[in-house]
Design a protein around this motif. Structure first.
Motif, mmCIF file in Angstrom:
data_model
loop_
_atom_site.group_PDB
_atom_site.id
_atom_site.type_symbol
_atom_site.label_atom_id
_atom_site.label_comp_id
_atom_site.label_asym_id
_atom_site.label_seq_id
_atom_site.Cartn_x
_atom_site.Cartn_y
_atom_site.Cartn_z
ATOM 1 N N ALA A 167 -0.793 7.158 -0.741
ATOM 2 C CA ALA A 167 0.074 8.316 -0.534
ATOM 3 C C ALA A 167 -0.763 9.557 -0.238
ATOM 4 O O ALA A 167 -1.822 9.758 -0.818
ATOM 5 C CB ALA A 167 0.938 8.547 -1.767
ATOM 6 N N GLU B 93 4.510 12.732 2.839
ATOM 7 C CA GLU B 93 5.001 11.878 3.925
ATOM 8 C C GLU B 93 5.485 10.544 3.385
ATOM 9 O O GLU B 93 5.230 10.178 2.247
ATOM 10 C CB GLU B 93 3.908 11.662 4.969
ATOM 11 C CG GLU B 93 2.737 10.842 4.470
ATOM 12 C CD GLU B 93 1.607 10.784 5.463
ATOM 13 O OE1 GLU B 93 1.306 9.656 5.878
ATOM 14 O OE2 GLU B 93 1.040 11.811 5.798
ATOM 15 N N THR B 94 6.178 9.791 4.219
ATOM 16 C CA THR B 94 6.700 8.484 3.848
ATOM 17 C C THR B 94 5.717 7.411 4.292
ATOM 18 O O THR B 94 5.219 7.439 5.413
ATOM 19 C CB THR B 94 8.074 8.247 4.519
ATOM 20 O OG1 THR B 94 8.976 9.257 4.055
ATOM 21 C CG2 THR B 94 8.618 6.883 4.198
ATOM 22 N N SER C 141 5.339 3.217 4.585
ATOM 23 C CA SER C 141 6.103 1.975 4.557
ATOM 24 C C SER C 141 5.176 0.784 4.737
ATOM 25 O O SER C 141 4.222 0.853 5.506
ATOM 26 C CB SER C 141 7.139 1.959 5.680
ATOM 27 O OG SER C 141 8.051 3.012 5.516
ATOM 28 N N GLU D 299 8.885 1.220 0.588
ATOM 29 C CA GLU D 299 8.699 2.572 1.134
ATOM 30 C C GLU D 299 8.398 3.522 -0.013
ATOM 31 O O GLU D 299 9.043 3.479 -1.063
ATOM 32 C CB GLU D 299 9.982 2.996 1.844
ATOM 33 C CG GLU D 299 9.933 4.361 2.437
ATOM 34 C CD GLU D 299 11.240 4.706 3.133
ATOM 35 O OE1 GLU D 299 12.050 5.420 2.499
ATOM 36 O OE2 GLU D 299 11.445 4.259 4.274
ATOM 37 N N SER E 217 7.999 7.661 -0.678
ATOM 38 C CA SER E 217 8.209 8.960 -0.052
ATOM 39 C C SER E 217 8.258 10.054 -1.110
ATOM 40 O O SER E 217 8.407 9.786 -2.293
ATOM 41 C CB SER E 217 9.514 8.954 0.769
ATOM 42 O OG SER E 217 10.618 8.702 -0.076
ATOM 43 N N GLY E 218 8.130 11.280 -0.652
ATOM 44 C CA GLY E 218 8.223 12.437 -1.538
ATOM 45 C C GLY E 218 6.872 13.045 -1.823
ATOM 46 O O GLY E 218 5.836 12.420 -1.643
ATOM 47 N N GLU F 269 7.506 11.287 -6.288
ATOM 48 C CA GLU F 269 7.603 10.159 -5.370
ATOM 49 C C GLU F 269 8.826 9.305 -5.669
ATOM 50 O O GLU F 269 9.256 9.177 -6.821
ATOM 51 C CB GLU F 269 6.361 9.257 -5.453
ATOM 52 C CG GLU F 269 5.091 9.913 -5.004
ATOM 53 C CD GLU F 269 4.328 10.549 -6.172
ATOM 54 O OE1 GLU F 269 4.843 10.622 -7.290
ATOM 55 O OE2 GLU F 269 3.192 10.975 -5.932
#
Length: 165
Positions: A132, A137-138, A140, A145, A147-148, A153
């Protein structure tokens, strides 16, 4: 006079090249009867032929490999491991395939073979992992996935959602 020296040097080089090719051909020719004995299950005869061939062609990795296979089939783990090591050091292509050869199944747990496998087997590759970023950003990977922003997150995997607080 200079022309004669050049001619002699050229003749010597050609003669030497011919001898080297003959040695390689001799090694290849010696391998066939060893393979035949291995195929017929005559492991003692194969080991005997391989030992003689290796003495005549000590830099031929294939002959060392055939000797290793014969010794392994006879249950001579130490001799098989030493012959396999000589094959690898002589330039055997794809040693990882040789190490996985079924001929070595009976000695695979032997300490000598294990040391050889540890030394020459390729190291397992680590699988890449998603990391991360601070930007939120996300990321995958398959059906997972992330994200956050950091500390907030959200991880989604199929129907499962985890929130980091």
């Amino acid at each position: 006079m200079r022309g004669k020296i050049v001619a002699l040097a050229l003749a010597g080089a050609l003669a030497t090249a011919g001898c080297q090719q003959s040695a390689a051909e001799a090694g290849a020719g010696a391998a066939q009867p060893i393979r035949a004995e291995l195929d017929d299950g005559n492991y003692g005869k194969a080991a005997e032929l391989a030992a003689a061939a290796v003495k005549q062609n000590p830099t031929n990795p294939e002959l060392h490999l055939l000797q290793a296979r014969a010794e392994a089939r006879l249950g001579n783990a130490g001799d098989a491991a030493r012959a396999l090591e000589r094959a690898i050091l002589a330039g055997l292509e794809r040693p990882e395939e040789a190490l996985a050869d079924p001929a070595f199944d009976s000695i695979r747990r032997d300490a000598a073979f294990q040391r050889l496998a540890d030394r020459f087997a390729p190291a397992p590759r680590a699988r890449p992992r998603a990391v991360a970023q601070d930007s939120g950003e996300t990321i995958s990977a398959g059906d997972v996935e992330i994200s956050g922003p950091p500390g907030e997150e959200v991880i989604r995997a199929g129907d499962i959602v985890l929130e980091a607080n």
